[in-house]
Design a protein around this motif. Structure first.
Motif, PDB file in Angstrom:
ATOM      1  N   TYR A 182     -57.551 -23.792 -25.142  1.00 28.85           N
ATOM      2  CA  TYR A 182     -56.920 -25.120 -25.244  1.00 28.85           C
ATOM      3  C   TYR A 182     -55.415 -24.962 -25.395  1.00 28.85           C
ATOM      4  N   PHE A 183     -54.719 -25.879 -24.743  1.00 26.08           N
ATOM      5  CA  PHE A 183     -53.252 -25.875 -24.789  1.00 26.08           C
ATOM      6  C   PHE A 183     -52.833 -27.190 -25.433  1.00 26.08           C
ATOM      7  N   VAL A 184     -52.172 -27.096 -26.569  1.00 23.89           N
ATOM      8  CA  VAL A 184     -51.844 -28.307 -27.324  1.00 23.89           C
ATOM      9  C   VAL A 184     -50.328 -28.415 -27.453  1.00 23.89           C
ATOM     10  N   SER A 185     -49.762 -29.463 -26.859  1.00 20.38           N
ATOM     11  CA  SER A 185     -48.323 -29.649 -27.000  1.00 20.38           C
ATOM     12  C   SER A 185     -48.021 -30.452 -28.256  1.00 20.38           C
ATOM     13  N   ALA A 186     -47.289 -29.821 -29.144  1.00 21.59           N
ATOM     14  CA  ALA A 186     -46.784 -30.499 -30.341  1.00 21.59           C
ATOM     15  C   ALA A 186     -45.262 -30.388 -30.268  1.00 21.59           C
ATOM     16  N   ALA A 187     -44.757 -30.546 -29.019  1.00 17.62           N
ATOM     17  CA  ALA A 187     -43.339 -30.286 -28.748  1.00 17.62           C
ATOM     18  C   ALA A 187     -42.433 -31.445 -29.139  1.00 17.62           C
ATOM     19  N   GLY A 188     -43.034 -32.561 -29.546  1.00 17.83           N
ATOM     20  CA  GLY A 188     -42.209 -33.645 -30.087  1.00 17.83           C
ATOM     21  C   GLY A 188     -41.816 -34.678 -29.056  1.00 17.83           C
ATOM     22  N   CYS A 189     -41.537 -35.882 -29.563  1.00  9.38           N
ATOM     23  CA  CYS A 189     -41.180 -37.002 -28.689  1.00  9.38           C
ATOM     24  C   CYS A 189     -39.683 -37.049 -28.408  1.00  9.38           C
ATOM     25  N   LEU A 190     -38.891 -36.481 -29.319  1.00  7.92           N
ATOM     26  CA  LEU A 190     -37.432 -36.565 -29.200  1.00  7.92           C
ATOM     27  C   LEU A 190     -36.864 -35.164 -29.384  1.00  7.92           C
ATOM     28  N   SER A 191     -37.095 -34.306 -28.366  1.00 11.13           N
ATOM     29  CA  SER A 191     -36.694 -32.909 -28.515  1.00 11.13           C
ATOM     30  C   SER A 191     -35.613 -32.502 -27.524  1.00 11.13           C
ATOM     31  N   GLU A 192     -35.673 -33.043 -26.302  1.00  3.38           N
ATOM     32  CA  GLU A 192     -34.703 -32.635 -25.273  1.00  3.38           C
ATOM     33  C   GLU A 192     -33.462 -33.506 -25.399  1.00  3.38           C
ATOM     34  N   PHE A 193     -32.399 -32.955 -25.941  1.00  2.00           N
ATOM     35  CA  PHE A 193     -31.213 -33.783 -26.197  1.00  2.00           C
ATOM     36  C   PHE A 193     -30.372 -33.966 -24.927  1.00  2.00           C
ATOM     37  N   GLN A 194     -29.560 -35.017 -24.937  1.00  2.00           N
ATOM     38  CA  GLN A 194     -28.777 -35.388 -23.758  1.00  2.00           C
ATOM     39  C   GLN A 194     -27.284 -35.405 -24.052  1.00  2.00           C
ATOM     40  N   VAL A 195     -26.526 -34.704 -23.241  1.00  2.00           N
ATOM     41  CA  VAL A 195     -25.059 -34.772 -23.333  1.00  2.00           C
ATOM     42  C   VAL A 195     -24.586 -35.533 -22.098  1.00  2.00           C
ATOM     43  N   PRO A 196     -23.781 -36.593 -22.267  1.00  2.00           N
ATOM     44  CA  PRO A 196     -23.349 -37.345 -21.084  1.00  2.00           C
ATOM     45  C   PRO A 196     -22.502 -36.485 -20.154  1.00  2.00           C
ATOM     46  N   ASP A 197     -22.642 -36.786 -18.885  1.00  2.00           N
ATOM     47  CA  ASP A 197     -21.944 -36.022 -17.868  1.00  2.00           C
ATOM     48  C   ASP A 197     -20.530 -36.604 -17.716  1.00  2.00           C
ATOM     49  N   LEU A 198     -19.660 -36.317 -18.666  1.00  2.00           N
ATOM     50  CA  LEU A 198     -18.319 -36.913 -18.633  1.00  2.00           C
ATOM     51  C   LEU A 198     -17.377 -36.004 -17.847  1.00  2.00           C
ATOM     52  N   PRO A 199     -16.669 -36.565 -16.861  1.00  2.00           N
ATOM     53  CA  PRO A 199     -15.745 -35.725 -16.088  1.00  2.00           C
ATOM     54  C   PRO A 199     -14.725 -35.073 -17.016  1.00  2.00           C
ATOM     55  N   GLY A 200     -14.550 -33.779 -16.865  1.00  2.00           N
ATOM     56  CA  GLY A 200     -13.513 -33.080 -17.630  1.00  2.00           C
ATOM     57  C   GLY A 200     -13.977 -32.539 -18.965  1.00  2.00           C
ATOM     58  N   LEU A 201     -15.251 -32.762 -19.329  1.00  2.00           N
ATOM     59  CA  LEU A 201     -15.698 -32.289 -20.649  1.00  2.00           C
ATOM     60  C   LEU A 201     -15.463 -30.783 -20.806  1.00  2.00           C
ATOM     61  N   ASP A 202     -15.645 -30.052 -19.705  1.00  2.00           N
ATOM     62  CA  ASP A 202     -15.444 -28.596 -19.755  1.00  2.00           C
ATOM     63  C   ASP A 202     -14.017 -28.220 -20.129  1.00  2.00           C
ATOM     64  N   SER A 203     -13.095 -29.133 -19.841  1.00  2.00           N
ATOM     65  CA  SER A 203     -11.685 -28.799 -20.089  1.00  2.00           C
ATOM     66  C   SER A 203     -11.266 -29.068 -21.538  1.00  2.00           C
ATOM     67  N   PHE A 204     -12.125 -29.734 -22.302  1.00  2.00           N
ATOM     68  CA  PHE A 204     -11.750 -30.115 -23.675  1.00  2.00           C
ATOM     69  C   PHE A 204     -11.444 -28.860 -24.492  1.00  2.00           C
ATOM     70  N   GLU A 205     -10.309 -28.875 -25.162  1.00  2.00           N
ATOM     71  CA  GLU A 205      -9.881 -27.657 -25.861  1.00  2.00           C
ATOM     72  C   GLU A 205     -10.492 -27.503 -27.243  1.00  2.00           C
ATOM     73  N   GLY A 206     -10.898 -28.617 -27.814  1.00  2.00           N
ATOM     74  CA  GLY A 206     -11.491 -28.535 -29.148  1.00  2.00           C
ATOM     75  C   GLY A 206     -12.974 -28.253 -29.068  1.00  2.00           C
ATOM     76  N   PRO A 207     -13.626 -28.046 -30.212  1.00  2.00           N
ATOM     77  CA  PRO A 207     -15.075 -27.878 -30.186  1.00  2.00           C
ATOM     78  C   PRO A 207     -15.769 -29.215 -29.990  1.00  2.00           C
ATOM     79  N   TRP A 208     -16.909 -29.210 -29.346  1.00  2.00           N
ATOM     80  CA  TRP A 208     -17.729 -30.414 -29.309  1.00  2.00           C
ATOM     81  C   TRP A 208     -19.157 -30.068 -29.705  1.00  2.00           C
ATOM     82  N   TYR A 209     -19.824 -31.056 -30.246  1.00  2.00           N
ATOM     83  CA  TYR A 209     -21.154 -30.836 -30.834  1.00  2.00           C
ATOM     84  C   TYR A 209     -22.094 -31.936 -30.375  1.00  2.00           C
ATOM     85  N   HIS A 210     -23.379 -31.595 -30.262  1.00  2.00           N
ATOM     86  CA  HIS A 210     -24.413 -32.630 -30.183  1.00  2.00           C
ATOM     87  C   HIS A 210     -25.148 -32.599 -31.519  1.00  2.00           C
TER      88      HIS A 210
END
Ligand code: N01
Length: 532
Positions: free
Chosen positions: A132-160
């Motif tokens: 048996y394969f039982v998923s208890a992986a959760g309803c809110l597990s895969e987090f989302q970061v918005p695809d904002l243009p230029g985020l890669d260029s941000f010089e400071g740290p960013w967190y989710h």
């Protein structure tokens, strides 16, 4: 030769209890957990201010009277570190640690009809087989970061917020931008504002929040409550939300307006979202009734926030209260009276880009040292799709669910024999006290597996007909409420391209449990059973 009876994905509230339940039934079981600690959602979401908005006495396991008597919660609403301590205590008390493998992500699972087993692959390169394969992986597990243009260029740290650094973040003296004003954003914002040089809250949609009125749980209160814990749990099991709530049992529209204001004021003072929205019977089914509550809440915002323009911007509009998850906070709205907090309306002036030194909207630029995303999750299906799950005939779960998630009773999917999903799409899950729903699902699955073995059945699979009928029923119930009206994660609206399907069962925990029990009592009606 199959390695195990059961493989469990995840070691949050569901995975931990699943390990205990299957072991207690004499089955061999192993849980794989991607994190380097147990706790699931409570392990990952360790941002400052993280706290459950279901009361501690409810948001805890009911399976062991001894556990519920010996554990003492310190507050009305449990904070994230205390929940983790509780789960560690549970894992230790019931001897679960040896059966949980940390730092190991399940990458895929394939059904093999010839051996009637699942081959489960993990991030360490291993493959383990299980009946048996039982998923208890959760309803809110895969987090989302918005695809904002230029985020890669941000010089400071960013967190989710869902991957918060375990050593914490020091925002002292920093200019911080926060994107996201859902349950998480509303919790983290006041914590950042308390230390940062300046906090900019980038708001796309204003949210409704009721007060928590969090407080310590006094010893005498705890003692008195615990003396009738069993009766309370029994009430909870039969209740609508998995938490016993006393409502008036009458529609708001039939009540004299003064009485309505008095009752809402009382409940606002007492705190808590469930008693507030549950005060009257029509709030979540009639727009007119809903408007009464919404206006009451907007008035509370207006009386809390000093600047009328900011208050108006914080007043939610355009969707029924409760149709996006109702937030809870004691200090979010008042935080906007601080001189170091600014509200930025990115609904009318959207974010255009991130540049090395900050964020540019269509109206202005904001110089920032750090960015925090509290931008939510690919709910319900995200964690399942993150694994390459292949059912009968090698069909990927992603393809089977391309038009939207489908699961009979929210626990088993047609085409995926011997696979169970704890609090899956089509069950009350996120619309209930999750711990209660988790226990109900885990116990149902455990009893099912024990029954199958006792009858000599090697396989069980939801029939397509039973599944279709169930999902039709789920949708019919949802459409009789206001819930599908909002663009929320409940309908997948936060994920570009995700099919818009409302996949939670809204008829209540008690009736849902009765239906699951009836299915089992009828010899697992709606499931096809395979021979030895
Ligand atoms: O996520 P959310 P969450 N640009 O999806 C915004 C549970 N929970 O982590 O509404 C700008 O609710 C988005 O804006 P909009 C609880 O079930 C419980 O807060 O899409 N903004 C929204 O404001 C909860 O419901 C507790 O317009 C963007 C926010 O980000 C669930 O977890 C505590 C954006 C996301 O809100 C998820 O809550 C915390 C973009 N591109 C969480 N994308 C408690 O028990 C998204 N947003 C207390």
């Amino acid at each position: 030769m199959v390695d195990l009876d059961v493989v469990v994905v995840g070691a949050g509230f569901s995975g931990i209890y699943a390990v205990h339940a299957f072991r207690s039934a004499g089955l061999t079981v192993k849980a794989f957990e991607a994190g380097d600690g147990i706790g699931g959602t409570w392990f990952w979401n360790s941002y400052p201010g993280a706290r459950c908005d279901v009361e501690s006495k409810d948001y805890s396991y009911a399976f062991s009277p001894e556990l519920e008597q010996e554990w003492s919660w310190s507050e009305r609403y449990p904070a994230q570190p205390e929940i983790l301590r509780y789960l560690s205590h549970v894992a230790g008390k019931f001897g679960l640690w040896p059966h949980i493998q940390l730092n190991t992500r399940v990458t895929g699972a394939s059904w093999d009809a010839a051996t009637a087993s699942w081959a489960v692959t993990t991030s360490d390169g291993a493959t383990v087989t299980a009946r048996y394969f039982v998923s208890a992986a959760g309803c809110l597990s895969e987090f989302q970061v918005p695809d904002l243009p230029g985020l890669d260029s941000f010089e400071g740290p960013w967190y989710h917020t869902a991957r918060w650094p375990k050593d914490g973040v020091d925002f002292a003296g920093k200019r911080v931008g926060l994107v996201g004003t859902g349950s998480t954003g509303i919790q983290v914002a006041p914590e950042i504002a308390a230390v940062a040089d300046h906090l900019y809250v980038f708001q796309r949609t204003a949210n409704f929040a009721v007060p928590n009125r969090n407080r310590p749980w006094e010893e005498a209160e705890e003692r008195a409550f615990k003396s009738r814990y069993r009766e309370y749990r029994a009430e909870a099991r039969e209740s609508f939300l998995g938490v016993p709530i006393t409502g008036t049992g009458r529609p708001v529209l039939s009540e004299p307006p003064d009485d309505v204001q008095r009752l809402f004021t009382e409940r606002w003072r007492a705190g808590g979202g469930m008693p507030f929205l549950g005060a009257y019977t029509d709030v979540l089914v009639s727009q007119e009734a809903n408007d009464v509550v919404a206006e009451f809440m907007r008035d509370r915002i207006r009386e809390t926030v000093d600047d009328p323009a900011v208050a108006e911007l914080l007043c939610p509009r355009g969707y029924p209260v409760g149709s996006k998850r109702l937030c809870q906070s004691d200090d979010y709205y008042a935080m906007f009276n601080r001189p170091n907090v600014s509200l930025v309306d990115i609904r009318s002036t959207p974010v255009e880009s991130v540049y090395p030194g900050g964020v540019k909207t269509s109206a202005d630029s904001y110089e920032l040292d750090s960015l925090v995303f509290a931008t939510g999750f690919d709910a319900l299906t995200g964690a399942l799709f993150a694994m390459d799950i292949r059912g009968a005939g090698g069909v990927p779960l992603r393809s089977a669910w391309a038009a939207g998630a489908q699961a009979y009773l929210g626990v088993a999917a047609a085409g995926f024999p011997n696979m169970f999903i704890i609090t899956g799409p089509g069950s009350p899950s996120v619309f209930s006290n999750m711990v209660l729903s988790i226990e109900q699902h885990v116990e149902w699955v455990r009893d099912c597996v024990v029954w199958l073995r006792s009858r000599g059945h090697a396989t069980i699979e939801a029939t397509a007909a039973a599944q279709a009928e169930w999902m039709e029923h789920v949708s019919e119930v949802a459409n009789s409420t206001l819930f599908p009206r909002a663009d929320s994660w409940y309908v997948g609206a936060n994920i570009p391209g995700k099919p818009r399907v409302f996949t939670s069962y809204l008829a209540g925990c008690g009736p849902y449990r009765a239906r699951c029990d009836a299915v089992a009592a009828a010899g697992y009606e709606g499931f096809a059973l395979g021979g030895p």
